[in-house]
Enzyme design. Structure first.
Site, mmCIF file in Angstrom:
data_model
loop_
_atom_site.group_PDB
_atom_site.id
_atom_site.type_symbol
_atom_site.label_atom_id
_atom_site.label_comp_id
_atom_site.label_asym_id
_atom_site.label_seq_id
_atom_site.Cartn_x
_atom_site.Cartn_y
_atom_site.Cartn_z
ATOM 1 N N THR A 346 28.143 11.235 52.158
ATOM 2 C CA THR A 346 28.439 11.595 50.777
ATOM 3 C C THR A 346 29.765 12.340 50.564
ATOM 4 O O THR A 346 30.380 12.826 51.503
ATOM 5 C CB THR A 346 27.248 12.385 50.186
ATOM 6 O OG1 THR A 346 26.055 11.686 50.464
ATOM 7 C CG2 THR A 346 27.349 12.611 48.716
ATOM 8 N N ASP A 388 17.275 6.191 52.130
ATOM 9 C CA ASP A 388 16.858 7.315 51.277
ATOM 10 C C ASP A 388 15.474 7.088 50.677
ATOM 11 O O ASP A 388 14.882 7.999 50.100
ATOM 12 C CB ASP A 388 17.875 7.547 50.155
ATOM 13 C CG ASP A 388 18.975 8.519 50.570
ATOM 14 O OD1 ASP A 388 18.878 9.102 51.659
ATOM 15 O OD2 ASP A 388 19.937 8.700 49.807
ATOM 16 N N GLY A 439 26.240 16.136 52.294
ATOM 17 C CA GLY A 439 25.448 16.603 53.437
ATOM 18 C C GLY A 439 23.949 16.422 53.251
ATOM 19 O O GLY A 439 23.158 17.212 53.782
HETATM 20 N N1 GLY Z 1 22.483 9.553 50.168
HETATM 21 C C1 GLY Z 1 22.609 10.909 49.899
HETATM 22 C C2 GLY Z 1 21.871 11.359 48.687
HETATM 23 O O1 GLY Z 1 21.758 10.597 47.757
HETATM 24 O O2 GLY Z 1 21.389 12.445 48.629
#
Ligand code: GLY
Length: 538
Positions: A346, A388, A439
């Site tokens: 990110t 995710d 992070g």
């Molecule tokens: N892929 C990182 C987030 O969406 O928190």
């Protein structure tokens, strides 16, 4: 997940492992020192990306245009964290009118199923890891709503970097060392000509080539060649979602932040409500354990799952969390059901200008270099945002953690995020601080600590982002602490404190100040902010 290393290694890739040294400073910097009026500031996680934003401010753009320019440039110079193959969230506070979030996060393709992952499909590599890429479509929509400078001007710095090359910064060098297969992105002059063509297409046609044109076809061909289900119909059906941000009072201030499908805003407001100036670090960690357990149990896409935001922020819930802090910490079951979601990677960009725009934009390809698939015609790195989701209930994801049923894979759903783009208004209702971070779940605790440090302890943005940080995500049941965090009282209260040698999050901040704006990019990722000179309305 045999392709995943231990948490520390992932964190190292997520941010930086080399000594702190700014990457490639803006060649034409204006620095805020209280003597030169500063009309705008952009803090990205790479100096060249911040400089791209400042260039657009100087060309007459507003902070929205600048944040888009910084995002496009970041995708060129820091492709491990973000780019046109990913997605994100932007929180915009305009000079007049209501604050709004645009959600251009990736969604699960129509062909994605829990069954495929149960049968062994990867959520971090190959085509099955790739959720519908939405950044090109999303940034165009952000521009259409609030931008005022032509797309060609906004994309120009990114096109230049892609076509002319740039010095490899410390963060990129470390990322490539961990992922040598990704050297394929660059030619011998550190140029990315295919990506340059894609950026020119964005400048000329906006999001359309990413939805139905040659870039969309490039995405689909690449994913399908690698076993995934992405189709042109998935891209055609993709919808950017306008959302009402969450708002919470914090003393005389107002915190405006990200609603579901991120867990970040709810957790940030829970911490703002439960932690006061006199709260001990032990009780702050306890409040964090509650917030993260709630994230695990309740986080998900509000279109598909009931995310009870009001009850999670209700005064009775806040009072119960405050009352629950005793002299000793508890085992994980005390805080909620035994599940924990997570993610990582990110990029965050903060931008403010003298006209009164405040922009917090966080984008991601998820883990470092996403799925490691590169669409060859456009040179775009494709995300692995499917990780995710809770792709395998009861089985650990990239951080060795287990996610909840609310966040299961459903076609068209957005995976649970931790991204926390946030703007704080002062007592008069004017934007005072814009921030967010990268992070994974560390975003939440890092954004909270920096916000508190600037606004409660009176630190400058530089001091606040440079200070040592701690993190707890409920499970694993441990406090991860950078050197310098006072840990004795935590150990005495029974916390398992683990010192982390590698930094694990990167926060970017812009703060309104007399005479302009202060800004800081996190030294953990070697970034530097950039500014534009000129009269300030503040
Ligand atoms: N892929 C990182 C987030 O969406 O928190």
């Amino acid at each position: 997940m045999s392709d995943r290393g231990p948490v520390a290694v992932l964190l190292c890739v997520a941010v930086a492992c080399a000594p702190h040294k700014p990457d490639d400073r803006d060649p034409n910097p204006v620095r805020f020192d209280g003597t030169v009026p500063v009309a705008g500031a952009v803090a990205a996680d790479h100096a060249l990306a911040s400089a791209a934003g400042a260039e657009v401010l100087r060309a007459g753009g507003n902070a929205v245009d600048a944040a888009i320019a910084a995002a496009l440039a970041s995708g060129v110079v820091n492709p491990s964290g973000s780019g046109l193959g990913g997605g994100g969230f932007v929180l915009v506070v305009p000079p007049r009118g209501e604050a709004m979030v645009l959600d251009f996060r990736e969604v699960a393709p129509a062909g994605a199923t829990m069954q495929a992952f149960a049968e062994g499909a990867s959520s971090t590599r190959t085509g099955t890891a790739v959720a519908v890429p939405a950044e090109g479509i999303g940034l165009d929509e952000v521009h259409r709503r609030w931008g005022r400078t032509p797309r060609a001007v906004i994309a120009a710095p990114a096109v230049r970097l892609a076509e002319e090359g740039f010095p490899t910064g410390a963060h990129l060098a470390a990322s490539l060392e961990a992922a040598p297969d990704m050297r394929v992105l660059f030619d011998t002059g550190n140029r990315r000509p295919a990506l340059g063509r894609a950026l020119r297409a964005w400048a000329e046609h906006g999001g359309e080539p990413f939805r139905s044109g040659w870039i969309a076809q490039d995405f689909v061909d690449t994913v399908q060649r690698n076993g995934g289900t992405l189709t042109l119909a998935d891209l055609a059906a993709y919808a950017v979602e306008p959302r009402t941000p969450l708002r919470g009072a914090w003393g005389a201030r107002t915190v405006i932040t990200m609603p579901p499908p991120s867990s970040g805003g709810v957790a940030l407001l829970q911490l703002a409500a439960t932690v006061g100036p006199d709260t001990s670090l032990h009780c702050e960690v306890e409040a964090t354990k509650h917030a993260m357990a709630d994230r695990a149990a309740w986080g998900g896409d509000p279109r598909f799952a009931n995310v009870p935001v009001a009850s999670l922020l209700a005064p009775s819930r806040v009072a119960a969390v405050v009352a629950d802090c005793g002299s000793h910490t508890f085992a994980p079951d005390h805080y909620g059901a035994r599940v924990t979601p997570d993610d990582h990677g990110t990029l965050h960009i903060s931008a403010m200008d003298a006209e009164g725009w405040a922009v917090a934009l966080t984008t991601t390809v998820n883990t470092s270099f996403g799925s490691h698939l590169v669409a060859p015609q456009s040179g775009i790195v494709l995300n692995d945002e499917m990780d995710d989701f809770a792709t395998r209930l009861g089985t650990p994801n990239a951080f060795g953690l287990v996610q909840g049923d609310q966040n299961r894979v459903r076609p068209g759903a957005r995976p649970l995020s931790s991204m926390t783009p946030t703007v704080v208004l002062d007592a008069a209702g004017r934007p005072e601080l814009t921030l967010g971070g990268s992070g994974g779940p560390f975003i939440i605790t890092a954004t909270w600590q920096v916000m508190r440090s600037v606004l409660e302890a009176g630190k400058t943005p530089d001091e606040a982002v440079g200070a040592p940080r701690w993190h707890h995500q409920w499970q694993p049941d441990a406090v991860l602490a950078e050197a310098g965090v006072p840990t004795e009282a935590l150990r005495a209260a029974g916390h398992d404190v683990r010192l982390v040698e590698r930094p694990f999050s990167a926060v970017q901040v812009v703060q309104a100040a007399a005479g302009g704006f202060r800004a800081a990019s996190d030294p953990r990722k070697h970034g530097a902010p950039a500014f534009s000179a000129g009269p300030t309305a503040r």
